[in-house]
Scaffold this motif. Structure first.
Motif, short mmCIF file in Angstrom:
data_model
loop_
_atom_site.label_atom_id
_atom_site.label_comp_id
_atom_site.label_asym_id
_atom_site.label_seq_id
_atom_site.Cartn_x
_atom_site.Cartn_y
_atom_site.Cartn_z
N THR A 41 -16.68 -120.35 -13.41
CA THR A 41 -17.47 -119.21 -12.95
C THR A 41 -18.82 -119.66 -12.41
O THR A 41 -19.31 -119.14 -11.40
N GLY B 191 -13.36 -124.77 -9.50
CA GLY B 191 -14.54 -124.06 -9.00
C GLY B 191 -14.79 -124.34 -7.53
O GLY B 191 -15.09 -123.42 -6.76
N GLU C 46 -13.17 -115.48 0.43
CA GLU C 46 -13.73 -114.77 -0.71
C GLU C 46 -12.79 -113.71 -1.27
O GLU C 46 -12.71 -113.52 -2.48
N ALA D 235 -10.35 -115.41 -3.47
CA ALA D 235 -10.96 -116.02 -4.66
C ALA D 235 -11.41 -114.97 -5.68
O ALA D 235 -11.47 -115.25 -6.88
N LYS D 236 -11.70 -113.77 -5.21
CA LYS D 236 -12.30 -112.75 -6.07
C LYS D 236 -11.46 -112.42 -7.31
O LYS D 236 -12.00 -112.34 -8.42
N THR E 152 -11.80 -115.33 -9.76
CA THR E 152 -13.16 -115.38 -10.30
C THR E 152 -13.39 -114.26 -11.30
O THR E 152 -13.99 -114.47 -12.37
N SER E 153 -12.92 -113.07 -10.98
CA SER E 153 -13.08 -111.92 -11.88
C SER E 153 -12.39 -112.16 -13.21
O SER E 153 -12.92 -111.79 -14.28
N LEU F 203 -12.30 -122.52 -5.38
CA LEU F 203 -12.62 -121.10 -5.22
C LEU F 203 -13.71 -120.87 -4.17
O LEU F 203 -13.74 -119.84 -3.50
N ALA G 8 -18.20 -121.33 -8.95
CA ALA G 8 -17.74 -120.34 -7.96
C ALA G 8 -18.88 -119.44 -7.51
O ALA G 8 -18.94 -119.03 -6.34
N GLU G 9 -19.81 -119.15 -8.42
CA GLU G 9 -20.92 -118.27 -8.07
C GLU G 9 -21.98 -118.96 -7.22
O GLU G 9 -22.83 -118.30 -6.62
N VAL H 222 -14.55 -114.60 -15.18
CA VAL H 222 -15.78 -113.93 -15.62
C VAL H 222 -15.50 -113.06 -16.85
O VAL H 222 -16.26 -113.08 -17.84
N LYS I 55 -21.32 -120.63 -4.50
CA LYS I 55 -20.90 -120.30 -3.13
C LYS I 55 -21.34 -121.32 -2.08
O LYS I 55 -21.36 -121.03 -0.89
#
Length: 436
Positions: free
Chosen positions: A62, A172, A180, A183-184, A187-188, A175, A65-66, A191, A68
């Motif tokens: 996470t 990571g 996006e 990947a969402k 990632t969700s 992703l 991935a965040e 998270v 970006k």
């Protein structure tokens, strides 16, 4: 009435554990403590270790991935590894200076040395054999070991944290590189899974006071006779003096000058993690608590803590590195050896590199110490001299290991503009955990 904060509950558990351990040892209740008290401490450690690998996976994935942006990963990673190497080399240097000034090995007489050698030769032999196997694998084997041939196999072994970190970083990065919208969902999921893990940590920490009570009680009934330990008190003093220099002078200077915040508030925020580290002797087992304290109470953004702390729990072992340098000089002095400057400089390099490969579990530093001793030409059998007092010192150096991790995470967050998360407006505002 305000509830007692978590670190006070843990501290009370530690004090009661020490008192009960002394009483049990005097009354010869050793077997009772080992059979009926120690298992509760083992359960507590196992619960923390159980969380460590899932926490590393979800937090790294996470966190990356965040970001970006691949360039941000390389920038943050470069600064993190540089700081870890600097703190480790400083720790080794402090250990060498203190050992040369205090000369703890000169305080061991021949009778004490022979008693320790006879009592712990078998234990030392097993560590020497394990280290020999590692040395025979070749100089680049540590690089090979980073890449797992089976990720699911790596998940089952806390000693293979680097492999788990490597694969999690790849996920990571993957992703970041895919569109996006694709990947969402992934990632969700991670998270949400991260939130579940954090809640499990809260539940586990409810057992912390009981766990540390059981662990310390067991240690005090298992240590050897005090007459032997007296010969090692100067050695222990040297190690602890070095660890205190790191915590009270080195890290305090870094935190104060770079972040411009109160070091007392810093220590108060991470106190529960330090107490758990002291009780478990494991950076990996303490990682869930360290991450919670650094994120929620120091205000380090999850983007930083989820990357820096898992990496630090695996490769950043300042306390272990300092202990290795003191132990190497101590053993050499006990055998009447005088190490020249080039040899001691090589100890700095070897101990720094060895700490990177040291597993974040209790007593793993012993295996790395064999490599340091062998490189310096010090008899590896001398390892038996320090087995008697290794566990108490292991507890102390683990505190330094996680304090260093928290220090570096805080510095990285400051330089990235990610310190003082909205959850924590001011370090001087103390927020107790849900446990207290």
């Amino acid at each position: 009435m305000r509830k007692l904060d978590l670190h006070w509950k843990i501290l009370i558990g530690m004090v009661l554990g020490i008192i009960f351990g002394f009483i049990a040892a005097e009354l010869n209740w050793n077997q009772f403590v080992i059979n009926w008290i120690k298992p509760f401490g083992t359960v507590f450690i196992n619960m923390l270790k159980m969380i460590a690998v899932p926490l590393i996976i979800v937090s790294l994935i996470t966190g990356i991935a965040e970001l970006k942006d691949i360039s941000r990963i390389s920038k943050m990673g470069g600064k993190t590894i540089f700081l870890y190497l600097v703190t480790t080399m400083f720790a080794v240097s402090v250990g060498l200076i203190l050992a040369n000034v205090i000369k703890p090995g000169n305080f061991i007489d021949e009778a004490a040395r022979d008693q320790l050698m006879a009592q712990y030769t078998t234990d030392a032999g097993s560590k020497i054999q394990e280290a020999q196997m590692q040395k025979e694998q070749g100089p680049l084997q540590p690089i090979v070991d980073i890449v797992p041939d089976n990720f699911f196999s790596a998940l089952t072994d806390n000693g293979k944290m680097l492999q788990v970190i490597f694969f999690s970083i790849l996920i990571g990065i993957g992703l970041i590189l895919i569109p996006e919208e694709k990947a969402k969902p992934v990632t969700s999921f991670f998270v949400g899974f991260n939130e579940v893990i954090l809640k499990i940590i809260d539940i586990t920490m409810l057992l912390a006071p009981i766990g540390v009570f059981a662990l310390l009680s067991a240690i005090l009934v298992e240590i050897p006779s005090f007459s032997v330990l007296q010969a090692l008190l100067v050695y222990a003093f040297t190690v602890i003096a070095g660890l205190l220099i790191l915590i009270l002078i080195f890290y305090s200077s870094l935190v104060t000058f770079i972040t411009k915040n109160s070091y007392f508030s810093f220590l108060r925020a991470i106190a529960p993690a330090q107490l758990v580290a002291f009780s478990t002797s494991s950076s990996a087992a303490t990682l869930p608590v360290t991450m919670e304290r650094v994120t929620e109470h120091l205000g380090v953004d999850e983007e930083v803590s989820s990357f820096v702390l898992p990496l630090g729990a695996t490769i950043n072992m300042d306390g272990t590195s300092l202990y290795q340098s003191v132990a190497a000089i101590f053993i050499a002095q006990a055998f009447g050896m005088n190490l020249d400057l080039p040899t001691q400089l090589m100890i700095i390099i070897t101990a720094t590199l060895a700490s990177i490969g040291s597993a974040a579990v209790p007593s793993a530093g012993m295996v790395m110490l064999v490599i340091v001793l062998g490189q310096a030409g010090i008899p590896e059998a001398g390892l038996a001299l320090i087995f008697a007092i290794d566990r108490p010192l292991d507890m102390c150096r683990t505190v330094v290991n996680i304090t260093s991790d928290a220090t570096v995470a805080t510095i990285i967050a400051k330089t990235e503009g990610l310190l003082n998360n909205p959850k924590v407006k001011n370090w001087d505002d103390h927020y107790p955990t849900n446990n207290g």
